[in-house]
Enzyme design. Sequence first.
Site, PDB file in Angstrom:
ATOM      1  N   LYS A 278       0.946  -1.080  -0.075  1.00 20.30           N
ATOM      2  CA  LYS A 278       0.143   0.011   0.148  1.00 20.30           C
ATOM      3  C   LYS A 278       1.000   1.288  -0.266  1.00 20.30           C
ATOM      4  O   LYS A 278       2.230   1.359   0.744  1.00 20.30           O
ATOM      5  CB  LYS A 278      -0.977  -0.077   1.037  1.00 20.30           C
ATOM      6  CG  LYS A 278      -2.153  -0.733   1.121  1.00 20.30           C
ATOM      7  CD  LYS A 278      -3.151  -0.662   2.529  1.00 20.30           C
ATOM      8  CE  LYS A 278      -3.802  -2.073   2.449  1.00 20.30           C
ATOM      9  NZ  LYS A 278      -4.589  -1.961   1.773  1.00 20.30           N
ATOM     10  N   ARG A 352      -9.874 -11.260   1.378  1.00 15.77           N
ATOM     11  CA  ARG A 352     -11.435 -12.602   1.432  1.00 15.77           C
ATOM     12  C   ARG A 352     -10.336 -14.070   0.721  1.00 15.77           C
ATOM     13  O   ARG A 352     -10.822 -14.846   1.274  1.00 15.77           O
ATOM     14  CB  ARG A 352     -11.514 -11.783  -0.108  1.00 15.77           C
ATOM     15  CG  ARG A 352     -10.417 -11.938  -1.238  1.00 15.77           C
ATOM     16  CD  ARG A 352     -10.632 -11.301  -2.050  1.00 15.77           C
ATOM     17  NE  ARG A 352     -10.631  -9.791  -2.204  1.00 15.77           N
ATOM     18  CZ  ARG A 352     -10.965  -8.920  -2.969  1.00 15.77           C
ATOM     19  NH1 ARG A 352     -11.890  -9.307  -4.248  1.00 15.77           N
ATOM     20  NH2 ARG A 352     -11.213  -7.908  -2.598  1.00 15.77           N
TER      21      ARG A 352
HETATM   22  N1  BES Z   1      -8.334  -4.027   4.056  1.00 10.85           N
HETATM   23  C1  BES Z   1      -8.216  -3.005   2.977  1.00 10.85           C
HETATM   24  C2  BES Z   1      -9.992  -2.008   2.743  1.00 10.85           C
HETATM   25  C3  BES Z   1      -9.579  -1.284   3.040  1.00 10.85           C
HETATM   26  C4  BES Z   1      -9.203   0.011   2.250  1.00 10.85           C
HETATM   27  C5  BES Z   1     -10.978  -0.862   4.273  1.00 10.85           C
HETATM   28  C6  BES Z   1      -9.425   0.821   3.266  1.00 10.85           C
HETATM   29  C7  BES Z   1     -10.167   0.727   4.712  1.00 10.85           C
HETATM   30  C8  BES Z   1      -9.975   1.480   3.854  1.00 10.85           C
HETATM   31  C9  BES Z   1      -8.609  -4.926   2.264  1.00 10.85           C
HETATM   32  O1  BES Z   1      -7.880  -5.583   2.709  1.00 10.85           O
HETATM   33  C10 BES Z   1      -7.483  -4.231   0.882  1.00 10.85           C
HETATM   34  O2  BES Z   1      -6.331  -3.794   0.951  1.00 10.85           O
HETATM   35  N2  BES Z   1      -8.798  -4.004  -0.137  1.00 10.85           N
HETATM   36  C11 BES Z   1      -8.190  -3.738  -1.263  1.00 10.85           C
HETATM   37  C12 BES Z   1      -8.602  -4.703  -2.449  1.00 10.85           C
HETATM   38  C13 BES Z   1      -8.127  -4.258  -3.614  1.00 10.85           C
HETATM   39  C14 BES Z   1      -6.473  -5.093  -4.074  1.00 10.85           C
HETATM   40  C15 BES Z   1      -9.326  -5.295  -4.839  1.00 10.85           C
HETATM   41  C16 BES Z   1      -8.518  -2.359  -1.383  1.00 10.85           C
HETATM   42  O3  BES Z   1      -9.534  -1.441  -0.975  1.00 10.85           O
HETATM   43  O4  BES Z   1      -7.748  -1.459  -2.003  1.00 10.85           O
HETATM   44 MN    MN Z   2      -5.491  -5.913   1.516  1.00 12.44          MN
END
Ligand code: BES
Ligand code: MN
Length: 496
Positions: A278, A352
């Site tokens: 990230k 997931r």
């Molecule tokens: N934990 C995150 C989701 C999230 C992001 C929650 C920002 C709260 C604030 C999750 O594991 C994630 O990183 N999801 C990705 C999925 C994508 C790679 C398809 C996302 O939401 O960017």
């Molecule tokens: Mn994630």
Amino acid sequence: MDYSIEITPLEKLQSDCIIVGVYEDQQLTPAAMTLDNSTQGIISNIVSRGDISGKNGETLLINVIPDSSIERILLVGLGKKESLSGKNYRKALAAAINSLKKPQIKSVACCLAECDVTAGDWQWKTRQIIEVFSDAAYQFTELKSDKETESKIERVAICAPQSESALAQAGMEQGRAIADGVNLAKHLADLPGNICTPTFLAGQAAELGKKFDKLTVSVLEESDMEKLGMGALLSVSRGSRQPAKLIALEYHGGDKNGKPIVLIGKGLTFDAGGISLKPGAGMDEMKYDMCGGAAVLGTFLAAAQMDLPLNIVGLIPSSENLPDGNANKPGDILTSMSGKTIEVLNTDAEGRLILCDTLTYAERYNPDVVIDLATLTGACLVALGRVPSGLLGNDDRLCNELLAASETATDSLWRLPLWEEYQELLKSNFADMANIGGKDAGTITAACFLSRFAENFRWAHLDIAGTAWRTGQTKGATGRPVPLLCQYLINRTPKA
Ligand code: BES
Ligand code: MN
Ligand code: ZN
């Protein structure tokens, strides 16, 4: 905070501050009228001078009352009398308690349960007072040198007439339990990732298990997961030095052979994204990626405290998601416990992966329904913001019951479609499915992914990415959706 129901007449109450309401048309609540009569009209005087208009959320503290044993009176604006909604009622309560963060005020008497709220009876209103007051009093001070909290209120008396005191009492019991559950969820979530690890979370669950006879807690270790073939869950923790845990809670309050309600909470104690790292800004907030798990623990605390006559199972897959030489790589193909294979196109879609094996594992409990809660997608924030949690599921009745519970609990939900057309976005050239669906409809494709592991039971998914914590100046966990889940469980309680 210590709560009690008080049926003594107002004039005889011993309290640092009495809280009463004023409507927009200068009308006073019954308690405000009583106090007005016993203070030579001080309240009606102030109101007629226009110093408080009665707009919802407005407050005015009268801190000297001549010739009276009453210490202080807090006037709280309630808005229009005919249309005091549940939400506005809570808004007024929050404004009231937040205006009383003063060192001199250690006890309050709240006379706002008598207001006519479209949403609820005395039980509901009493419960809301406790939920809102406790929420406002919460502060995370454990890791600060100065552990002083802003609110010094120790005792809250909720005023009720004799005729309503039984309902108020019942509301108080529920309110205490739910507030304790919310507090636990907030506290665990606010703890940083270097303290709140999967092992720590498992320890907290075990502690909770010791407190209640009807609750047993067990923990699956990585070696157990290997035997079960949980290739998806284990793949996420491979990049972490902290061992993954699958925490299982069983609350036996119902019929010996009654099918359980299964709650699954994502317990990712820190999500750096893995190899699909990230961006740095705001990454600290990914300590909150265990809010689903924390809410399951909070809900179990509340359910056990309310002694609900239900069977409930809680499952919390817990891991970190970090970049490492041994971490998942884009393109890797995993075999889940169900046997289905998954191509990892983005290692940041890890939630997931830990949830899908847990859904498969849930089958062995022969569930009545399965509800998972997860901070699953940033896309949910884009779609719905921070007001409702996202709701998706394979069963209309379950979804409608959750929507109804969310209304009552004022812990809102909004349903999104889980249509066949979206499933196609998960196609992989090399495995049964990809772990991401591309740019479009990220919350829905995430739920589509989960749905493939939830075919054998009634299932609903709550995406709490936008609702489990606040960002910015007041950064911190909210404890949602503990109130919603508690309400759902209360509604599921067989009527005597
Ligand atoms: N934990 C995150 C989701 C999230 C992001 C929650 C920002 C709260 C604030 C999750 O594991 C994630 O990183 N999801 C990705 C999925 C994508 C790679 C398809 C996302 O939401 O960017
Ligand atoms: Mn994630
Ligand atoms: Zn995550």
